[in-house]
Design an enzyme around this catalytic site. Sequence first.
Site, short mmCIF file in Angstrom:
data_model
loop_
_atom_site.label_atom_id
_atom_site.label_comp_id
_atom_site.label_asym_id
_atom_site.label_seq_id
_atom_site.Cartn_x
_atom_site.Cartn_y
_atom_site.Cartn_z
N PRO A 23 41.57 110.84 -21.61
CA PRO A 23 41.16 111.83 -20.62
C PRO A 23 41.44 113.24 -21.12
O PRO A 23 42.54 113.52 -21.60
CB PRO A 23 42.03 111.49 -19.40
CG PRO A 23 43.18 110.72 -19.95
CD PRO A 23 42.68 110.00 -21.16
N ALA A 25 40.84 117.30 -19.85
CA ALA A 25 40.44 118.17 -18.75
C ALA A 25 39.21 119.00 -19.13
O ALA A 25 39.17 119.61 -20.19
CB ALA A 25 41.58 119.08 -18.34
N CYS A 109 50.68 116.20 -20.67
CA CYS A 109 50.06 117.53 -20.78
C CYS A 109 51.09 118.58 -21.19
O CYS A 109 52.12 118.74 -20.54
CB CYS A 109 49.43 117.93 -19.45
SG CYS A 109 48.63 119.55 -19.49
N LYS A 151 50.70 107.78 -19.88
CA LYS A 151 50.59 108.47 -21.17
C LYS A 151 51.67 109.54 -21.25
O LYS A 151 51.86 110.31 -20.30
CB LYS A 151 49.21 109.10 -21.34
CG LYS A 151 49.03 109.79 -22.70
CD LYS A 151 47.62 110.34 -22.88
CE LYS A 151 47.48 110.97 -24.28
NZ LYS A 151 46.13 111.53 -24.50
N HIS A 181 51.20 110.03 -27.34
CA HIS A 181 50.71 111.10 -28.21
C HIS A 181 51.91 111.47 -29.09
O HIS A 181 52.91 111.97 -28.58
CB HIS A 181 50.23 112.30 -27.41
CG HIS A 181 49.65 113.39 -28.27
ND1 HIS A 181 48.63 114.20 -27.84
CD2 HIS A 181 49.94 113.79 -29.52
CE1 HIS A 181 48.32 115.05 -28.82
NE2 HIS A 181 49.12 114.82 -29.84
N ASN A 212 48.00 107.72 -30.13
CA ASN A 212 47.13 108.87 -29.96
C ASN A 212 47.62 110.00 -30.85
O ASN A 212 48.82 110.24 -30.97
CB ASN A 212 47.15 109.30 -28.48
CG ASN A 212 46.34 110.55 -28.20
OD1 ASN A 212 46.82 111.47 -27.56
ND2 ASN A 212 45.11 110.61 -28.66
N GLY A 236 41.05 111.60 -28.77
CA GLY A 236 40.96 112.83 -27.99
C GLY A 236 40.05 113.84 -28.65
O GLY A 236 38.83 113.68 -28.67
#
Length: 384
Positions: A23, A25, A109, A151, A181, A212, A236
Amino acid sequence: MNFSIKPVDLGKVHIATPVVLSPMAGITNWPFRVICREYGPDGLYVAEMITARALVARNPKALRLCRFAPSEKVRSLQLYGVNPSIVEQAARIVVDENMADHVDLNFGCPVPKVTRRGGGSALPWKTDLLQEILHRVVSVCEPAGIPVTAKFRVGIDESHETFIQAGHIAQEEGCAAVTLHARTTAEYYGGHSDWQRIGELVEALNIPVFGNGDIWGAEDALAMFKETGCAGVAIGRGCQGRPWLFADIRNACEGSDNRVNPTLAEVGSVILRHLRLLVEFYDGDERMAVHDLRKHVAWYLKGFPVGGGTRKAFMECESIDDVQRNIDALDGSLRLPERILDTPRGRVRFAKKVHLPYGWLDSRKTSHEEREALFGDDPMDASY
């Protein structure tokens, strides 16, 4: 290929080829997901982050982001929030209104406007908050047969790592899988992600771990599988302007050396298809669709010797006709040079400073005062 890539089951969700569109944004709305899926394997293509508070408030943009195309067999949605009660309410809406088949939770994030309020990649430092959010969401989703995943990043910085403990908490609270990540918040998107940490998490957990970070080409995906033992890979920034990366990865997973290197004419056709899908996404608002397309065009054209004037002309487009006219003016025979096919795309910088709430690192648990401050001023309110 001297190792095997096996399907992954997240509850009732079967991922035949464990390749995930992460995902992102402003990027992974259903038009982009559909294009990636058409190129790619039978993987998992996740919608962009939905702010829990906005969904609970019935914000029109949040509701638009929750839409899925009829062709999407698995509706995969990511929720974000800091207040456990609000995130639970959002999950309840997803379940009661049959909005998704899989729910992912965002604890990765690194953006300052999120972390300075204790959200995103800052949140796993507070183990009580992480545990409560996961517990509440799994409790809502599990009875409905909807798997929950999480995540997160390696940690806030090298002195404040959280990923192993976060992984254990996710596993204990009933998550079906986790994605790591392999960077800290401080590393942001700079340097190369540390895949060794993915391997460490694989060794520490019994649930599937998806890796990731820095998958720019099919060979990177194969290398991550081989080096880390991860159950799957999450893509990503590598697919920005290159949705055919999923075709390359599909071929690689099947043992084929076939790779896609489209001509600029073929890229132009993808741009137009993307635009028409965006017009549908925006309920016929052509101008909104063209404006949304601009960032994608910059990525689609990255590496092609088209010149600044051409790029500027695309940024000034206001209609489908404008975009078509600019595409028609391109030299359709051009291809990307081999040397830049699988090079980094999107943001590559380091964070200058990690922004956190005052005193955030003093304790691994939230105080009453911290909770009052956090929940009264959620990282993202009901607006977009």
